[in-house]
Write a protein that holds these residues in place. Structure first.
Motif, PDB file in Angstrom:
ATOM      1  N   PHE A 416     108.485 -47.892-119.606  1.00 47.20           N
ATOM      2  CA  PHE A 416     107.438 -46.871-119.796  1.00 47.20           C
ATOM      3  C   PHE A 416     107.925 -45.473-119.454  1.00 47.20           C
ATOM      4  O   PHE A 416     108.733 -45.295-118.531  1.00 47.20           O
ATOM      5  CB  PHE A 416     106.224 -47.189-118.918  1.00 47.20           C
ATOM      6  N   GLU A 417     107.409 -44.521-120.221  1.00 44.98           N
ATOM      7  CA  GLU A 417     107.650 -43.125-119.860  1.00 44.98           C
ATOM      8  C   GLU A 417     106.513 -42.699-118.929  1.00 44.98           C
ATOM      9  O   GLU A 417     105.356 -43.053-119.161  1.00 44.98           O
ATOM     10  CB  GLU A 417     107.613 -42.282-121.141  1.00 44.98           C
ATOM     11  N   VAL A 418     106.813 -41.967-117.860  1.00 44.89           N
ATOM     12  CA  VAL A 418     105.770 -41.540-116.928  1.00 44.89           C
ATOM     13  C   VAL A 418     105.586 -40.037-117.036  1.00 44.89           C
ATOM     14  O   VAL A 418     106.555 -39.287-116.968  1.00 44.89           O
ATOM     15  CB  VAL A 418     106.166 -41.901-115.476  1.00 44.89           C
ATOM     16  N   LYS A 419     104.317 -39.586-117.288  1.00 45.11           N
ATOM     17  CA  LYS A 419     104.046 -38.146-117.332  1.00 45.11           C
ATOM     18  C   LYS A 419     103.059 -37.811-116.220  1.00 45.11           C
ATOM     19  O   LYS A 419     102.118 -38.575-115.985  1.00 45.11           O
ATOM     20  CB  LYS A 419     103.413 -37.764-118.676  1.00 45.11           C
ATOM     21  N   PHE A 420     103.284 -36.679-115.567  1.00 45.83           N
ATOM     22  CA  PHE A 420     102.368 -36.285-114.479  1.00 45.83           C
ATOM     23  C   PHE A 420     102.010 -34.808-114.614  1.00 45.83           C
ATOM     24  O   PHE A 420     102.888 -33.947-114.651  1.00 45.83           O
ATOM     25  CB  PHE A 420     103.065 -36.559-113.135  1.00 45.83           C
ATOM     26  N   LYS A 421     100.703 -34.522-114.754  1.00 44.53           N
ATOM     27  CA  LYS A 421     100.246 -33.126-114.830  1.00 44.53           C
ATOM     28  C   LYS A 421      99.208 -32.934-113.747  1.00 44.53           C
ATOM     29  O   LYS A 421      98.324 -33.778-113.582  1.00 44.53           O
ATOM     30  CB  LYS A 421      99.556 -32.882-116.174  1.00 44.53           C
ATOM     31  N   SER A 422      99.317 -31.813-113.048  1.00 43.91           N
ATOM     32  CA  SER A 422      98.313 -31.579-112.014  1.00 43.91           C
ATOM     33  C   SER A 422      97.944 -30.100-111.954  1.00 43.91           C
ATOM     34  O   SER A 422      98.803 -29.235-112.016  1.00 43.91           O
ATOM     35  CB  SER A 422      98.858 -32.041-110.662  1.00 43.91           C
ATOM     36  N   SER A 423      96.655 -29.839-111.878  1.00 47.18           N
ATOM     37  CA  SER A 423      96.210 -28.447-111.727  1.00 47.18           C
ATOM     38  C   SER A 423      95.337 -28.335-110.477  1.00 47.18           C
ATOM     39  O   SER A 423      94.488 -27.462-110.389  1.00 47.18           O
ATOM     40  CB  SER A 423      95.416 -28.024-112.955  1.00 47.18           C
ATOM     41  N   ALA A 424      95.540 -29.286-109.555  1.00 39.61           N
ATOM     42  CA  ALA A 424      94.688 -29.247-108.357  1.00 39.61           C
ATOM     43  C   ALA A 424      95.510 -29.598-107.122  1.00 39.61           C
ATOM     44  O   ALA A 424      95.173 -30.518-106.388  1.00 39.61           O
ATOM     45  CB  ALA A 424      93.518 -30.200-108.526  1.00 39.61           C
ATOM     46  N   GLU A 425      96.603 -28.853-106.958  1.00 36.90           N
ATOM     47  CA  GLU A 425      97.492 -29.167-105.824  1.00 36.90           C
ATOM     48  C   GLU A 425      96.764 -29.055-104.478  1.00 36.90           C
ATOM     49  O   GLU A 425      96.991 -29.835-103.569  1.00 36.90           O
ATOM     50  CB  GLU A 425      98.708 -28.220-105.786  1.00 36.90           C
ATOM     51  N   ASP A 426      95.896 -28.064-104.363  1.00 38.90           N
ATOM     52  CA  ASP A 426      95.303 -27.772-103.049  1.00 38.90           C
ATOM     53  C   ASP A 426      94.006 -28.530-102.782  1.00 38.90           C
ATOM     54  O   ASP A 426      93.546 -28.578-101.647  1.00 38.90           O
ATOM     55  CB  ASP A 426      94.977 -26.273-102.943  1.00 38.90           C
ATOM     56  N   ALA A 427      93.428 -29.074-103.847  1.00 37.07           N
ATOM     57  CA  ALA A 427      92.088 -29.662-103.662  1.00 37.07           C
ATOM     58  C   ALA A 427      92.151 -30.872-102.735  1.00 37.07           C
ATOM     59  O   ALA A 427      93.044 -31.713-102.851  1.00 37.07           O
ATOM     60  CB  ALA A 427      91.524 -30.072-105.013  1.00 37.07           C
ATOM     61  N   LEU A 428      91.183 -30.943-101.834  1.00 36.85           N
ATOM     62  CA  LEU A 428      91.175 -32.038-100.860  1.00 36.85           C
ATOM     63  C   LEU A 428      89.966 -32.954-101.074  1.00 36.85           C
ATOM     64  O   LEU A 428      88.921 -32.503-101.530  1.00 36.85           O
ATOM     65  CB  LEU A 428      91.093 -31.477 -99.437  1.00 36.85           C
ATOM     66  N   CYS A 429      90.170 -34.225-100.690  1.00 38.50           N
ATOM     67  CA  CYS A 429      89.046 -35.166-100.742  1.00 38.50           C
ATOM     68  C   CYS A 429      89.077 -35.981 -99.465  1.00 38.50           C
ATOM     69  O   CYS A 429      90.131 -36.174 -98.863  1.00 38.50           O
ATOM     70  CB  CYS A 429      89.186 -36.149-101.892  1.00 38.50           C
ATOM     71  N   MET A 430      87.890 -36.487 -99.110  1.00 46.60           N
ATOM     72  CA  MET A 430      87.806 -37.324 -97.910  1.00 46.60           C
ATOM     73  C   MET A 430      87.907 -38.770 -98.383  1.00 46.60           C
ATOM     74  O   MET A 430      86.908 -39.370 -98.793  1.00 46.60           O
ATOM     75  CB  MET A 430      86.438 -37.047 -97.269  1.00 46.60           C
ATOM     76  N   ILE A 431      89.124 -39.323 -98.360  1.00 44.41           N
ATOM     77  CA  ILE A 431      89.244 -40.701 -98.854  1.00 44.41           C
ATOM     78  C   ILE A 431      90.202 -41.519 -97.992  1.00 44.41           C
ATOM     79  O   ILE A 431      90.895 -40.989 -97.124  1.00 44.41           O
ATOM     80  CB  ILE A 431      89.721 -40.772-100.333  1.00 44.41           C
ATOM     81  N   ASP A 432      90.227 -42.783 -98.308  1.00 47.14           N
ATOM     82  CA  ASP A 432      91.124 -43.706 -97.601  1.00 47.14           C
ATOM     83  C   ASP A 432      92.375 -43.882 -98.457  1.00 47.14           C
ATOM     84  O   ASP A 432      92.289 -44.264 -99.628  1.00 47.14           O
ATOM     85  CB  ASP A 432      90.387 -45.031 -97.412  1.00 47.14           C
ATOM     86  N   SER A 433      93.544 -43.599 -97.879  1.00 47.15           N
ATOM     87  CA  SER A 433      94.771 -43.592 -98.695  1.00 47.15           C
ATOM     88  C   SER A 433      95.112 -44.988 -99.194  1.00 47.15           C
ATOM     89  O   SER A 433      95.627 -45.151-100.301  1.00 47.15           O
ATOM     90  CB  SER A 433      95.922 -43.015 -97.888  1.00 47.15           C
ATOM     91  N   ASP A 434      94.775 -46.016 -98.400  1.00 50.81           N
ATOM     92  CA  ASP A 434      95.066 -47.385 -98.852  1.00 50.81           C
ATOM     93  C   ASP A 434      94.243 -47.717-100.087  1.00 50.81           C
ATOM     94  O   ASP A 434      94.730 -48.329-101.045  1.00 50.81           O
ATOM     95  CB  ASP A 434      94.754 -48.407 -97.752  1.00 50.81           C
ATOM     96  N   SER A 435      92.952 -47.306-100.019  1.00 49.95           N
ATOM     97  CA  SER A 435      92.101 -47.561-101.191  1.00 49.95           C
ATOM     98  C   SER A 435      92.687 -46.850-102.401  1.00 49.95           C
ATOM     99  O   SER A 435      92.743 -47.409-103.499  1.00 49.95           O
ATOM    100  CB  SER A 435      90.686 -47.003-100.978  1.00 49.95           C
ATOM    101  N   PHE A 436      93.118 -45.581-102.198  1.00 52.48           N
ATOM    102  CA  PHE A 436      93.659 -44.813-103.322  1.00 52.48           C
ATOM    103  C   PHE A 436      94.828 -45.561-103.941  1.00 52.48           C
ATOM    104  O   PHE A 436      94.937 -45.691-105.150  1.00 52.48           O
ATOM    105  CB  PHE A 436      94.093 -43.420-102.826  1.00 52.48           C
TER     106      PHE A 436
END
Ligand code: ADP
Length: 575
Positions: A416-436
């Motif tokens: 597979f080819e993997v592409k990654f685009k992000s326009s929200a480097e600074d945005a934060l969320c209150m989440i559980d990293s394991d769940s993510f």
């Protein structure tokens, strides 16, 4: 075959239940209408009966002072007249009582042998002051009419041998009451008492209150009643002066003469549509509403039960097929590992190259087994409500970067080819990293599993004022529209009967776990997919306000160091 029979049976039962409810409702509605009509009818009958009561009441009031006359011996009248020029005392008493009644104006006595139609003849007039009779020539014509009427009618009565009364009452319409006095032993007339009726009193003082008393105000009861002199076409009294008498309006008529008096007066009654029927219509509407609500509840309950039963059946079917699958899935890697281990431990395989091959087999199968068991444990945890969420402020961008750093090689190795685009480097969320990680891992696994020729997975991150979004897209086989609402259900798998030979392995658990984890972390997931073109899963988490995060935490996140180690975790148990 049995399943089909059961299904048909369930549907038949549902239809029977629905038909029963509809039939019962129909019957109830009809009987409610019927009841309303009957109530209106009986109310109308009751009101008509009241006209009789009015008749009787007035008649009784008029006759009240004359009560007991039949018990008095009348024979002495003639001798008393001859001797004293007066009537016997007991009769004088009756006349005194009568003279006090407001119904009568004056009282006359005419002996049988005097013709009152000849104005030259003198008859007797009762003087209320002296309580005596005095001869008079000054008497109205109606005495002639009244005595004539009473004479004729009483004589007819006398011809009937069964007549046992010593008097006979005759009303000359509303003008006078005439009493024929009878000598019963000789069967002949003695004379006549004429009481002239006070029409003004009856019309003005008696009728209006009695009408209002019985029928109230028409705007409240919906009933108008008129007393009418039909010979003169004149309304004498009514309970509603605003409504004019109208032949077409009236519903019922009866004469006062029904009770033997006031021949030319009639009682007329009209039921206005409004209050009488309205009152019962209101009851009807209330009953219909109650019935409607009850039926809705019943229908709701029936349909709810049916739908729940269907769902449970589908779940049971999916669970059964899952169990069969899982047993097979667990046994296969175990069998491979068992065989490989046996060969090595027996010392049958010594060649380093083959030893390495066997080792790899055991390793790969153990990984497969582990992922299987982890998924099962995830499901068990979700089912028992023991999922533990350790929420902390995270940059989704950083988490995704971390995931790709760790897994890029694995994905690319699958071609597979993997592409990654992000326009929200600074945005934060209150989440559980394991769940993510579990979420992204499952979605990536699916993208890999369900892609055929075009092997490319795109990871995108964006944000708006309130939310941070991340999406994982593939260009694989896609999910048919009608299946999209089901794929998040536990054990649900899209039935890819078209490609049975290459059936993709799975248990229908991944997306159910994903949705659960997303919602435990306060997010939402949706899918956009079209068959044959590819699928995008979009996950959204609420954005965390930077002011709520401490400086130290912020620095850690921005430098990319693992927040898991550095941050004070807000741990919450979800259950
Ligand atoms: P599993 O993949 O084990 O069957 P999931 O719960 O992960 O179970 O997925 C449920 C169903 O959704 C799958 O059977 C598959 O048909 C469909 N599905 C999930 N992800 C994708 C995807 N990326 N492309 C196409 N179909 C998908």
């Amino acid at each position: 075959m049995k399943i089909l029979r059961n299904r048909a049976f369930r549907w038949i039962l549902l239809m029977l239940g629905l038909s029963a409810i509809i039939a019962l409702t129909g019957m109830n509605v009809l009987s409610l209408y019927d009841l309303r009509d009957r109530m209106v009818e009986s109310e109308e009958e009751r009101r008509i009966d009241q006209l009789d009561e009015i008749n009787d009441t007035i008649r009784n009031q008029i006759l009240e002072p004359l009560r007991g006359l039949y018990r008095i011996e009348l024979e002495p009248i003639e001798s008393s007249l001859q001797q004293t020029g007066q009537l016997p005392e007991n009769i004088q008493d009756v006349l005194t009582r009568s003279s006090k009644s407001p119904f009568f104006n004056s009282i006359y006595f005419t002996p049988e042998n005097v013709d009152p139609c000849n104005p030259d003849n003198s008859i007797y007039r009762f003087d209320p002051e002296n309580q005596q009779i005095t001869p008079t020539n000054d008497f109205p014509d109606l005495v002639c009419d009244g005595v004539g009427l009473a004479r004729t009618k009483t004589k007819i009565q006398l011809n009937d041998f069964n007549y046992r009364w010593n008097n006979n009452f005759e009303f000359d319409t509303h003008r006078s009451l005439n009493i024929g006095l009878i000598n019963l032993s000789e069967s002949r007339m003695i004379g006549y008492i004429t009481l002239t009726l006070n029409e003004d009193y009856i019309v003005n003082e008696v009728l209006p209150p009695i009408l209002t008393n019985y029928f109230g105000k028409s705007e409240e009861t919906g009933i108008v009643v008129w007393v009418r002199d039909w010979t003169n076409n004149r309304v004498l009294a009514t309970n509603d002066t605003n409504i004019e008498y109208d032949r077409n309006l009236r519903d019922h008529v009866m004469g006062f003469s029904g009770s033997g008096f006031f021949d030319n007066w009639s009682l007329n009654l009209a039921f206005l549509d409004a209050p009488v029927t309205n009152a019962y219509n209101e009851t009807l509407i209330k009953n219909l509403i109650v019935l409607g609500v009850a039926v809705l509840f019943l229908l709701g309950a029936l349909i709810f039960m049916f739908v729940t039963a269907q769902r449970e059946r589908h779940l049971a079917q999916r669970q059964a097929s899952f169990l069969a699958n899982v047993t097979h899935e667990l046994k296969t890697p175990l069998a491979v590992m068992q065989a490989a281990g046996e060969n090595i431990s027996d010392g049958r395989v010594t060649e380093p190259k083959r030893l390495k091959q066997y080792g790899e087999h055991i390793y790969n199968e153990s990984i497969r087994l582990r992922s299987m068991i982890e998924k099962l444990l995830d499901v068990a945890r979700v089912d028992s409500g023991q999922n533990m969420i350790k929420a902390a402020p995270y940059s989704i961008h950083n988490l995704m970067n971390k995931f790709l750093n760790e897994n890029r090689e694995y994905i690319e190795n699958k071609g597979f080819e993997v592409k990654f685009k992000s326009s929200a480097e600074d945005a934060l969320c209150m989440i559980d990293s394991d769940s993510f990680e579990t979420i992204v891992h499952n979605l990536t696994e699916n993208a890999i599993k369900y892609s055929k020729d075009e092997k490319c997975i795109e990871y995108q991150i964006s944000s708006n004022k309130d939310n941070v979004f991340f999406s994982i897209s593939d260009h694989g086989m896609g999910i048919p529209k009608k299946e999209q609402k089901n794929i998040f259900k536990k054990f649900y798998r899209v039935d890819d009967s078209d490609s049975k030979s290459t059936k993709i392995k799975g248990h229908g658990l991944g997306l159910s776990i994903v949705r659960n984890m997303v919602s435990l972390n306060g997010g939402k997931i949706e899918v956009k997919s079209s068959s044959g073109k590819g699928t995008t899963f979009i996950v959204r988490f609420p954005k965390l306000n930077k002011d709520d995060v401490s400086k130290e935490q912020l620095q850690n996140i921005q430098t990319g160091s693992s927040p898991t180690e550095n941050l004070n975790k807000h741990t919450k148990y979800v259950g």
